[in-house]
Design a protein around this motif. Sequence first.
Motif, PDB file in Angstrom:
ATOM      1  N   ILE A 131      42.824  34.841  -1.810  1.00 22.39           N
ATOM      2  CA  ILE A 131      43.585  34.712  -0.572  1.00 22.39           C
ATOM      3  C   ILE A 131      43.402  33.292  -0.018  1.00 22.39           C
ATOM      4  CG2 ILE A 131      43.869  35.503   1.805  1.00 22.39           C
ATOM      5  CD1 ILE A 131      44.741  37.611  -0.115  1.00 22.39           C
ATOM      6  N   ASP A 132      44.510  32.623   0.254  1.00 20.66           N
ATOM      7  CA  ASP A 132      44.488  31.302   0.882  1.00 20.66           C
ATOM      8  C   ASP A 132      44.610  31.503   2.393  1.00 20.66           C
ATOM      9  OD1 ASP A 132      45.043  28.828   1.957  1.00 20.66           O
ATOM     10  OD2 ASP A 132      46.366  28.204   0.331  1.00 20.66           O
ATOM     11  N   VAL A 133      43.508  31.367   3.110  1.00 25.12           N
ATOM     12  CA  VAL A 133      43.473  31.669   4.545  1.00 25.12           C
ATOM     13  C   VAL A 133      44.384  30.738   5.337  1.00 25.12           C
ATOM     14  CG1 VAL A 133      41.989  31.828   6.585  1.00 25.12           C
ATOM     15  CG2 VAL A 133      41.145  32.615   4.360  1.00 25.12           C
ATOM     16  N   LYS A 134      44.406  29.455   4.976  1.00 25.48           N
ATOM     17  CA  LYS A 134      45.259  28.505   5.699  1.00 25.48           C
ATOM     18  C   LYS A 134      46.730  28.903   5.601  1.00 25.48           C
ATOM     19  CE  LYS A 134      45.877  24.295   7.613  1.00 25.48           C
ATOM     20  NZ  LYS A 134      47.310  24.086   7.599  1.00 25.48           N
ATOM     21  N   THR A 135      47.153  29.319   4.411  1.00 21.67           N
ATOM     22  CA  THR A 135      48.543  29.723   4.221  1.00 21.67           C
ATOM     23  C   THR A 135      48.884  30.947   5.057  1.00 21.67           C
ATOM     24  OG1 THR A 135      48.604  28.787   1.991  1.00 21.67           O
ATOM     25  CG2 THR A 135      50.255  30.439   2.501  1.00 21.67           C
ATOM     26  N   ILE A 136      47.927  31.865   5.211  1.00 20.12           N
ATOM     27  CA  ILE A 136      48.158  33.045   6.048  1.00 20.12           C
ATOM     28  C   ILE A 136      48.539  32.621   7.459  1.00 20.12           C
ATOM     29  CG2 ILE A 136      46.981  34.968   7.217  1.00 20.12           C
ATOM     30  CD1 ILE A 136      45.449  35.444   4.641  1.00 20.12           C
ATOM     31  N   PHE A 137      47.791  31.692   8.027  1.00 17.27           N
ATOM     32  CA  PHE A 137      48.063  31.245   9.397  1.00 17.27           C
ATOM     33  C   PHE A 137      49.381  30.480   9.477  1.00 17.27           C
ATOM     34  CE2 PHE A 137      43.837  32.582  10.142  1.00 17.27           C
ATOM     35  CZ  PHE A 137      43.703  32.744  11.511  1.00 17.27           C
ATOM     36  N   ASP A 138      49.642  29.630   8.479  1.00 14.58           N
ATOM     37  CA  ASP A 138      50.901  28.881   8.478  1.00 14.58           C
ATOM     38  C   ASP A 138      52.096  29.826   8.424  1.00 14.58           C
ATOM     39  OD1 ASP A 138      49.647  26.432   8.578  1.00 14.58           O
ATOM     40  OD2 ASP A 138      49.657  26.132   6.412  1.00 14.58           O
ATOM     41  N   THR A 139      52.026  30.812   7.523  1.00 11.34           N
ATOM     42  CA  THR A 139      53.140  31.743   7.353  1.00 11.34           C
ATOM     43  C   THR A 139      53.277  32.661   8.556  1.00 11.34           C
ATOM     44  OG1 THR A 139      52.685  31.715   4.971  1.00 11.34           O
ATOM     45  CG2 THR A 139      54.177  33.422   5.778  1.00 11.34           C
ATOM     46  N   ALA A 140      52.140  33.127   9.075  1.00 13.07           N
ATOM     47  CA  ALA A 140      52.174  34.042  10.226  1.00 13.07           C
ATOM     48  C   ALA A 140      52.854  33.396  11.419  1.00 13.07           C
ATOM     49  CB  ALA A 140      50.754  34.477  10.585  1.00 13.07           C
ATOM     50  N   LYS A 141      52.554  32.133  11.670  1.00 14.67           N
ATOM     51  CA  LYS A 141      53.155  31.434  12.818  1.00 14.67           C
ATOM     52  C   LYS A 141      54.666  31.331  12.681  1.00 14.67           C
ATOM     53  CE  LYS A 141      49.133  28.684  14.135  1.00 14.67           C
ATOM     54  NZ  LYS A 141      48.523  27.342  14.159  1.00 14.67           N
ATOM     55  N   ARG A 142      55.139  31.180  11.459  1.00 17.37           N
ATOM     56  CA  ARG A 142      56.577  31.036  11.248  1.00 17.37           C
ATOM     57  C   ARG A 142      57.301  32.379  11.293  1.00 17.37           C
ATOM     58  NH1 ARG A 142      57.790  25.958   9.666  1.00 17.37           N
ATOM     59  NH2 ARG A 142      55.993  24.653   9.221  1.00 17.37           N
ATOM     60  N   ASN A 143      56.537  33.477  11.303  1.00 19.76           N
ATOM     61  CA  ASN A 143      57.163  34.801  11.306  1.00 19.76           C
ATOM     62  C   ASN A 143      57.092  35.496  12.659  1.00 19.76           C
ATOM     63  OD1 ASN A 143      57.844  34.596   8.636  1.00 19.76           O
ATOM     64  ND2 ASN A 143      56.040  35.663   7.875  1.00 19.76           N
ATOM     65  N   TYR A 144      56.555  34.807  13.685  1.00 17.52           N
ATOM     66  CA  TYR A 144      56.433  35.440  15.003  1.00 17.52           C
ATOM     67  C   TYR A 144      57.759  36.037  15.474  1.00 17.52           C
ATOM     68  CZ  TYR A 144      51.861  33.219  15.843  1.00 17.52           C
ATOM     69  OH  TYR A 144      50.556  32.826  15.787  1.00 17.52           O
ATOM     70  N   THR A 145      58.827  35.265  15.321  1.00 17.71           N
ATOM     71  CA  THR A 145      60.109  35.672  15.908  1.00 17.71           C
ATOM     72  C   THR A 145      60.772  36.807  15.148  1.00 17.71           C
ATOM     73  OG1 THR A 145      61.230  33.969  14.607  1.00 17.71           O
ATOM     74  CG2 THR A 145      60.542  33.377  16.840  1.00 17.71           C
ATOM     75  N   THR A 146      60.287  37.135  13.968  1.00 20.15           N
ATOM     76  CA  THR A 146      60.938  38.172  13.163  1.00 20.15           C
ATOM     77  C   THR A 146      60.394  39.563  13.448  1.00 20.15           C
ATOM     78  OG1 THR A 146      59.385  37.960  11.316  1.00 20.15           O
ATOM     79  CG2 THR A 146      61.295  36.481  11.342  1.00 20.15           C
TER      80      THR A 146
END
Length: 704
Positions: A88-103
């Motif tokens: 698991i790439d933890v940094k990618t989790i945060f990057d992706t999660a932030k971009r999915n807030y609006t969905t």
Amino acid sequence: MNKEDIRGFNKAVESLRLYRRYEILDENNKNLLNDIYVDPLEGDAILNLCLKDNTTILVGRKGTGKSTIFMRMQNELRKSKEIMTCYIDVKTIFDTAKRNYTTINSLKGNSDKVIESYSIQRQFILDFLTELIDEIANNYKSQIENLAEKIHLNIPSKAKNSIKKLEEIKTRIHNNNHLTSYELQILDEVDLTVSDGVKHEGVTDSSLNSDLSLDNVGIESSVSVTDKIIDSKETERKMNRVFCRIFEITEIVDEIKKVLQELKMKRLYLILDDYSEINQDSLRMFCDLIVNTLNNTSDNYIKLKISAYPGRVELGELDRQKIDIRYLDYYQLYVNDKRTDMENSAVNYTQRILENRLKVFTNHGIDFYFDTEKASIKQYCEYLFRMTLNVVRHLGLILDYAQEYSISKNEKITMGILDEAAKRFYTERLSLFFEESKSAQMTYSERVEIFHLHKLLLDIIQREKDIKTSIRTSKYTAKIFDAERNNPYTSHFYISKQVEHILGFLELNFFVNKYNEMSSKNGEKVSIYALNYGLCLNENLRWGKPDGNDARTYFIESPFNFNNLVKEFLKETNEIVCSNCGYVYSEDDLDILKRFNMNCIQCGAKESVEVSKRISDSYKKEIDEIEKKGTLLEREQFEFMKLAIIKGGNVSARDMSLELDVSSQKIGWITKKLEEDYYYLTKSRKAGNVIYSITELGKQIFNG
């Protein structure tokens, strides 16, 4: 050397430069990881530690090989068919999660904190499931199952059945279906009135001066109030625990566990990489939401394997006595060796890496590419160790610059060429850190911090230059300096262990490196630091110390005591004040204050003493001017542009994902605004690859 020899050397160097988990393949598409793996310790000691049935944390700066060790561990465990591994790439989790807030429509109307907490857990589970599905599909199908797939024969398959079940869970999470089963009003259990990380409760105290201003804590009152300051960390933990109930992460993990047990898997080793790449608040949140939950609910089925940076290890509720922690940076890695053997062990590691890569990719030895008429193989390896201090990626980058000056021209590498490569590496790579503070987006406090660190580094360099002058002019008369008075060694210094944390950020970014610990001449345990080798070359400072037993105390001679320099820096840049009574403390009081939880000794207010940054008028003016700029890029955008220009202005998405240690998808996010809003680059396709070209405007902005 023929073209094949040059191409092979280039491949060997590229394999050293790679970040994280990029596969290294030969012409036949065979994964070469097992062939090229070199353990930092003899006998594969670090690898064997990671294979143990314990939670393991590898701590090291970027480029020290943490991800490579865990990849090698995965390859070994796949042979057993009893232990599943998942990356698991933890940094990618945060990057992706932030971009999915609006969905996430179900959470609209909730606070940003609620949406962030949910998004992180959701993205973690999605990535977790995706990696498990890929791992099973690629490594845990039987030969019969693989053959049946090739001839399109449908036969019963445990692996296929497990993948199907995991896909069903993934679809459920992706569609946010589970949210309809829980009342989001449960969040009202937590009253999250947190401002800037601190929650304030007003307590009336009529004995205090009613004229006391409370504007700074956001409280209006006709009577005075003693601020009862409550750390919001516990409040956040409560909210995170409540949110775990909404998400039902424990039930999801149980589902995943049952699926793996059907495959006869006795354990799951979960690798959490880039654990320290996120900011401290996010790291704490991830630990509360994910790490603690997995540790407390998996019935010892899941074993965590974590990579982290020095000083950025958040363990949450993990039992430290049950954790294996190993440090990969030079001093910490070899600290248990005898002092005389530490550098020998490190140089041996450098030599083993170099010999291995050249053998795998070129079938030649070191002497084929290095001019051994002018220096021995051992001397070259000692030189490369001093330049890199065992940071594997730095070894690759310096050799990449060196091959540009030599191998590409069919010439061998010399000491002089390595010097030029080390200088260029420092100038083009490491010094970008300080350049960012003047050209990239960041918080005001971050910018102030970096300005201060730059000043500290400049003060250290100037002090070393002053020492050099004083030795040459015989101002320092100690006999130990006599042998090299004309060109003295002035690259190291020592400070008390109590203040070494001040250098933490400079060390994390490779400007200084902890080199050893010794007892000073007055018996105090001190830390020896070395300036970066390339920096020393650029500043005309000679790196190291004289040879021989007579020079064993060279680094702890009185001129190299930098304690006062560090203390002066703290006095100039730190302000320690009680937010309740306004009393100003000195830096010498800080240790005592920390022992008493930062309670004010003067007025008795709880946890009211705060350390803030003091900034000079000149720095404030410069920083304020930077803050006014409307063209500041995000840090990753700035780094992309600088590296793309350094690499010639035309770069592929794949090359830049390797350079910046991010996914190709992330490169798309980084470049979107650069292309569409700023017109700093254009995008095209060539032979199936995405190519970015810096525009004239981009060159003008970044070179001007």
